[in-house]
Design a protein around this motif. Structure first.
Motif, PDB file in Angstrom:
ATOM      1  N   SER A   1      12.429  -1.587  11.414  1.00  0.00           N
ATOM      2  CA  SER A   1      12.155  -1.506  12.953  1.00  0.00           C
ATOM      3  C   SER A   1      11.925  -2.997  13.448  1.00  0.00           C
ATOM      4  CB  SER A   1      10.626  -0.835  13.265  1.00  0.00           C
ATOM      5  OG  SER A   1       9.706  -1.626  12.789  1.00  0.00           O
ATOM      6  N   PHE A   2      11.539  -3.984  12.543  1.00  0.00           N
ATOM      7  CA  PHE A   2      11.493  -5.495  13.214  1.00  0.00           C
ATOM      8  C   PHE A   2      12.789  -5.776  13.219  1.00  0.00           C
ATOM      9  CE2 PHE A   2       7.031  -5.682  11.339  1.00  0.00           C
ATOM     10  CZ  PHE A   2       6.241  -5.258  12.656  1.00  0.00           C
ATOM     11  N   GLU A   3      13.921  -5.251  12.393  1.00  0.00           N
ATOM     12  CA  GLU A   3      15.400  -5.876  12.337  1.00  0.00           C
ATOM     13  C   GLU A   3      15.272  -7.272  11.841  1.00  0.00           C
ATOM     14  OE1 GLU A   3      17.852  -5.119  15.876  1.00  0.00           O
ATOM     15  OE2 GLU A   3      17.444  -2.952  15.576  1.00  0.00           O
ATOM     16  N   MET A   4      14.714  -7.411  10.810  1.00  0.00           N
ATOM     17  CA  MET A   4      14.753  -8.742  10.023  1.00  0.00           C
ATOM     18  C   MET A   4      16.241  -9.244   9.420  1.00  0.00           C
ATOM     19  SD  MET A   4      11.038  -8.276   8.175  1.00  0.00           S
ATOM     20  CE  MET A   4       9.668  -9.525   8.882  1.00  0.00           C
ATOM     21  N   GLY A   5      16.684  -8.189   9.193  1.00  0.00           N
ATOM     22  CA  GLY A   5      18.058  -8.528   8.426  1.00  0.00           C
ATOM     23  C   GLY A   5      18.030  -7.760   6.955  1.00  0.00           C
ATOM     24  N   PHE A   6      19.200  -7.471   6.420  1.00  0.00           N
ATOM     25  CA  PHE A   6      19.321  -6.676   5.242  1.00  0.00           C
ATOM     26  C   PHE A   6      18.508  -7.554   4.120  1.00  0.00           C
ATOM     27  CE2 PHE A   6      21.495  -5.842   1.063  1.00  0.00           C
ATOM     28  CZ  PHE A   6      21.214  -4.605   1.173  1.00  0.00           C
ATOM     29  N   ILE A   7      18.729  -8.944   3.628  1.00  0.00           N
ATOM     30  CA  ILE A   7      18.294  -9.506   2.507  1.00  0.00           C
ATOM     31  C   ILE A   7      16.825  -9.593   2.870  1.00  0.00           C
ATOM     32  CG2 ILE A   7      18.636 -11.537   1.425  1.00  0.00           C
ATOM     33  CD1 ILE A   7      21.452 -11.423   1.276  1.00  0.00           C
ATOM     34  N   PRO A   8      16.456 -10.065   3.837  1.00  0.00           N
ATOM     35  CA  PRO A   8      14.844 -10.330   3.923  1.00  0.00           C
ATOM     36  C   PRO A   8      13.943  -9.214   3.907  1.00  0.00           C
ATOM     37  CG  PRO A   8      16.061 -11.717   5.902  1.00  0.00           C
ATOM     38  CD  PRO A   8      17.101 -10.933   5.195  1.00  0.00           C
TER      39      PRO A   8
ATOM     40  N   VAL B   1       0.942  -1.127  -0.166  1.00  0.00           N
ATOM     41  CA  VAL B   1      -0.091  -0.028   0.060  1.00  0.00           C
ATOM     42  C   VAL B   1       0.741   1.194  -0.033  1.00  0.00           C
ATOM     43  CG1 VAL B   1      -1.560   1.348   1.281  1.00  0.00           C
ATOM     44  CG2 VAL B   1      -1.845  -1.192   1.210  1.00  0.00           C
ATOM     45  N   LYS B   2       1.980   1.435   0.743  1.00  0.00           N
ATOM     46  CA  LYS B   2       2.747   2.335   0.743  1.00  0.00           C
ATOM     47  C   LYS B   2       4.004   1.941   1.344  1.00  0.00           C
ATOM     48  CE  LYS B   2       3.828   6.832   1.456  1.00  0.00           C
ATOM     49  NZ  LYS B   2       4.306   7.457   0.280  1.00  0.00           N
ATOM     50  N   ASN B   3       4.901   1.889   0.237  1.00  0.00           N
ATOM     51  CA  ASN B   3       6.429   1.141   0.275  1.00  0.00           C
ATOM     52  C   ASN B   3       7.124   1.748   1.224  1.00  0.00           C
ATOM     53  OD1 ASN B   3       9.085   0.457  -1.009  1.00  0.00           O
ATOM     54  ND2 ASN B   3       7.590  -1.165  -1.561  1.00  0.00           N
ATOM     55  N   PHE B   4       7.160   2.915   1.417  1.00  0.00           N
ATOM     56  CA  PHE B   4       8.037   3.696   2.620  1.00  0.00           C
ATOM     57  C   PHE B   4       7.769   2.981   3.726  1.00  0.00           C
ATOM     58  CE2 PHE B   4       9.280   7.114   5.268  1.00  0.00           C
ATOM     59  CZ  PHE B   4      10.663   7.214   5.065  1.00  0.00           C
ATOM     60  N   PHE B   5       6.639   2.915   4.266  1.00  0.00           N
ATOM     61  CA  PHE B   5       6.112   2.458   5.606  1.00  0.00           C
ATOM     62  C   PHE B   5       6.513   0.921   5.660  1.00  0.00           C
ATOM     63  CE2 PHE B   5       2.563   5.600   5.502  1.00  0.00           C
ATOM     64  CZ  PHE B   5       3.228   6.746   5.933  1.00  0.00           C
ATOM     65  N   GLY B   6       6.293   0.302   4.504  1.00  0.00           N
ATOM     66  CA  GLY B   6       6.902  -0.923   4.765  1.00  0.00           C
ATOM     67  C   GLY B   6       8.412  -1.180   5.085  1.00  0.00           C
ATOM     68  N   ILE B   7       9.075  -0.476   4.221  1.00  0.00           N
ATOM     69  CA  ILE B   7      10.502  -0.471   4.408  1.00  0.00           C
ATOM     70  C   ILE B   7      10.741  -0.072   5.881  1.00  0.00           C
ATOM     71  CG2 ILE B   7      12.779   0.773   3.867  1.00  0.00           C
ATOM     72  CD1 ILE B   7      11.707   1.166   1.037  1.00  0.00           C
ATOM     73  N   MET B   8      10.368   0.928   6.464  1.00  0.00           N
ATOM     74  CA  MET B   8      10.385   1.350   7.943  1.00  0.00           C
ATOM     75  C   MET B   8       9.858   0.273   8.906  1.00  0.00           C
ATOM     76  SD  MET B   8      12.066   4.133   7.668  1.00  0.00           S
ATOM     77  CE  MET B   8      12.593   4.002   6.156  1.00  0.00           C
ATOM     78  N   SER B   9       8.949  -0.332   8.548  1.00  0.00           N
ATOM     79  CA  SER B   9       8.540  -1.780   9.378  1.00  0.00           C
ATOM     80  C   SER B   9       9.372  -2.685   9.438  1.00  0.00           C
ATOM     81  CB  SER B   9       7.133  -2.016   9.253  1.00  0.00           C
ATOM     82  OG  SER B   9       6.883  -2.498   7.781  1.00  0.00           O
ATOM     83  N   ALA B  10       9.936  -2.933   8.430  1.00  0.00           N
ATOM     84  CA  ALA B  10      11.024  -3.957   8.238  1.00  0.00           C
ATOM     85  C   ALA B  10      12.218  -3.703   8.852  1.00  0.00           C
ATOM     86  CB  ALA B  10      11.336  -4.357   6.593  1.00  0.00           C
TER      87      ALA B  10
END
Length: 161
Positions: free
Chosen positions: A31-38, A20-29
């Motif tokens: 904040s969850f600290e999933m790792g660079f590649i995931p 829906v809003k790609n920038f918010f998806g990036i920021m949530s990823a």
């Protein structure tokens, strides 16, 4: 270690926000600290999922909007303000590449997809430009975060002392 349900809910949140809003998806990823590649893969995949869904349902959404607005109502003359003029100039000057470049940051994925579909109906071309744009921003922000995270945290801690 997070449970499986927590991991799946984090992935669903990142993909859903990216669609829906790609920038918010990036920021949530981040904040969850999933790792660079995931983080990069989920953000790009979610953004492309949004482009495909909103591109596929474009006509249906427009018909629903017209039905909601009502067919018998007069079409109002469009009033141009400074922002609308600027957007039209930008669209005319930079075209599909410009719309794709702005979609992750300023525009939402549905609005960027709908605007791109007004320029061309070639979904492969739209998908290609959106993929490049989503990849660029996901790599940029995730690279900055994971590459310079320790530097910024140390500088911030010194600033607070």
């Amino acid at each position: 270690m997070d449970s499986l349900i927590e991991q799946v809910s984090k992935i669903a949140a990142v993909v859903g926000l990216s669609a829906v809003k790609n920038f918010f998806g990036i920021m949530s990823a981040l904040s969850f600290e999933m790792g660079f590649i995931p983080s990069v893969l989920l953000c790009v995949g979610g953004g492309m999922l949004g482009v495909i869904i909103f591109g596929f349902f474009d006509k249906k959404i427009r018909l629903l909007w017209q039905h909601y607005r009502g067919e018998d109502k007069k079409i109002k003359k469009i009033k141009f303000n400074r922002n609308k003029r600027r957007m039209v100039k930008f669209r005319d000057k930079f075209g599909l590449a410009g719309i794709a470049f702005l979609t992750p940051i300023l525009l939402s994925v549905p609005i960027g997809t709908f605007m791109a579909l007004r320029l061309t109906h070639n979904m492969y071309r739209i998908s290609f430009f959106m993929f490049i744009s989503f990849s660029f921003y996901a790599l940029l922000f995730c690279g900055l975060y994971y590459g310079f995270h320790d530097f910024f945290m140390k500088a911030f801690a010194k600033f607070l002392q």
